[in-house]
Design an enzyme around this catalytic site. Structure first.
Site: not given
Ligand code: NAD
Length: 318
Positions: A128, A153
Site C-alpha cells: 500500500s 495498517y
Molecule cells: P477487500 O477487503 O475488499 O478484500 C480483501 C479480502 O480478503 C476480503 O474479501 C476478505 O474477506 C479477505 N480476507 C481478509 N482476511 C482474510 C483471511 N484471514 N483469510 C482469507 N481471506 C481474508 O479489500 P481490497 O480493497 O480489495 O484490498 C485488497 C488488498 O489490496 C488488501 O491487501 C489491501 O490492503 C490492498 N490495498 C488496497 C487498496 C485499495 O485502495 N483498495 C490500497 C492499497 C492496498
C-alpha cells in the site's frame, strides 16, 4: 494453463482480478474467509460472474489456517500467488491493531511458508501507498527510505513487505511487491471515500470531510490496477517493488465536486478534524512501473467516477 492462487479473491480488487484471470485463460483458486469487515453478502455478489466457471474454484478459509493451505497445495498445482487477503484500511487498524498484525503479517508469513515449500513461480504481494507515511519526498519512489508508518495498517504492510523480501532471498521465490494507491471503481469497499461519499450524497445525508478538504490522494482506477497486476504476473524478476498509482493526486474537495457533478446532487459537507493515522498526500512516481511493466494508467478521475456512479446507480437496490 497455469493455476493462480488469489487470496482475498472475493473482495473489491480480488474479485475483479479473478474475473480477468479466468477471462484470459488461467485456472484460479480463490481463498477468502468472507469476514465481516464489511457485509459478506457483498463479497458473495462480487463473485457471481465466475462462481460457476469450470476454471474457477472457491475455497472458503483463512490464510492463517495451515490445514486449509495444505489442502489447497495438495489439491492444486499452484504456479503463482497473488496475495490480496488482508484487513485493509487505516481506521480499523487503530481500533484493532493486534487483529491487523495477525492477519496482515502472520497470515502473510504462513502463506510464504507454503510458497517456499512448493516453489511457486511468482509471489505477488498487495502492499500500500501507506508505507510511505508522511514522506517529504514527493512523488513517492520505490527506493525512498521508509522512515515511519503512521498507522498499524501501514506498519503491518511494511512488515509483510520485509518478510516477502526475506523469503525471496532465502528461498529464491520470484517476488513482486505492488504498492497500490487508493484504488476505486465498481465494488469498492463500502467504507472507502468514493463509495461512501457517493452513497451519502445520493441519500441526502451529511458528508464528513476530514480536515479542510485540501488533503490529496492519488486515486487509481481498478482497470489500471489490474493491468499492473497482470504485467507483474508475467515479468521475469527476482525481487521488485512497484508503485501502482495514477501519478496525479487530487484534492478531496475536487474529488467530492466530481461526485456531485456525476450524481447531479449537492453534498451536505460537515468539516471535521483530520483523522488519526491519515496522511496529507499520496503521490506515486510510476516511472519504474512504466519502464518495467509497461504500466500506463488510462482512466482519469473524472472518467473513473463517471463509471463508478453509473455502476452505483445500476446496483444500489441490490
Ligand atoms: P477487500 O477487503 O475488499 O478484500 C480483501 C479480502 O480478503 C476480503 O474479501 C476478505 O474477506 C479477505 N480476507 C481478509 N482476511 C482474510 C483471511 N484471514 N483469510 C482469507 N481471506 C481474508 O479489500 P481490497 O480493497 O480489495 O484490498 C485488497 C488488498 O489490496 C488488501 O491487501 C489491501 O490492503 C490492498 N490495498 C488496497 C487498496 C485499495 O485502495 N483498495 C490500497 C492499497 C492496498
Amino acid at each position: 494453463m497455469e493455476t493462480v492462487l488469489v487470496t482475498g479473491g472475493a473482495g473489491f480488487i480480488g474479485s475483479h482480478l479473478c474475473e480477468r484471470l479466468v477471462k484470459v485463460g488461467y485456472n484460479v483458486v480463490n481463498l477468502d474467509n468472507f469476514n465481516d469487515f464489511y457485509d459478506p453478502t457483498i463479497k458473495y455478489s462480487n463473485i457471481q460472474s465466475v462462481i460457476n466457471d469450470s476454471h474457477y474454484k472457491l475455497v472458503k478459509g483463512d490464510i492463517r489456517d495451515t490445514n486449509t493451505l495444505r489442502k489447497i497445495f495438495d489439491n492444486y498445482k499452484i504456479g503463482k500467488i497473488v496475495h490480496l487477503a488482508a484487513l485493509a484500511g487505516v481506521r480499523g487498524s487503530i481500533e484493532k491493531p493486534c487483529q491487523y498484525a495477525d492477519v496482515d503479517i502472520i497470515g502473510t508469513v504462513n502463506l510464504l511458508n507454503f510458497a517456499a515449500k512448493h516453489r511457486v513461480d511468482k509471489f505477488i504481494f498487495a502492499s500500500s501507498s501507506s508505507v510511505y507515511g508522511n514522506s517529504p519526498n514527493i512523488p513517492f519512489k520505490e527506493d525512498d527510505p521508509l522512515l515511519l508508518q503512521v498507522s498499524p495498517y501501514a506498519a503491518s504492510k511494511r512488515s509483510a513487505e520485509l518478510f516477502c523480501g526475506t523469503y525471496s532471498s532465502l528461498y529464491n521465490i520470484p517476488m513482486v511487491i505492488l504498492r497500490f494507491f487508493t484504488v476505486y471503481g465498481p465494488r469498492q469497499r463500502p467504507e472507502m471515500a468514493i463509495s461512501l461519499y457517493t452513497r451519502l450524497i445520493d441519500e441526502g445525508m451529511e458528508v464528513p470531510v476530514y480536515g479542510d478538504g485540501t488533503s490529496k490522494r492519488d486515486y487509481t482506477y481498478i482497470d489500471d490496477i489490474l493491468d499492473g497486476i497482470m504485467a507483474a504476473l508475467n515479468i521475469k524478476c527476482k525481487y521488485e517493488i512497484f508503485n501502482l498509482g495514477n501519478g496525479h493526486p487530487v484534492q478531496l474537495n475536487e474529488m467530492l465536486g466530481i461526485i456531485e457533478q456525476k450524481l447531479g446532487k449537492k453534498a451536505m459537507r460537515k468539516y471535521l478534524p483530520m483523522q488519526l493515522g491519515d496522511v496529507d498526500i499520496t503521490c506515486a512516481d510510476i516511472s519504474k512501473s512504466r519502464d518495467m511493466l509497461s504500466y500506463y494508467p488510462k482512466v482519469s478521475l473524472e472518467e473513473g467516477i463517471e463509471r463508478y456512479v453509473k455502476w452505483y446507480k445500476n446496483n444500489k437496490q441490490g
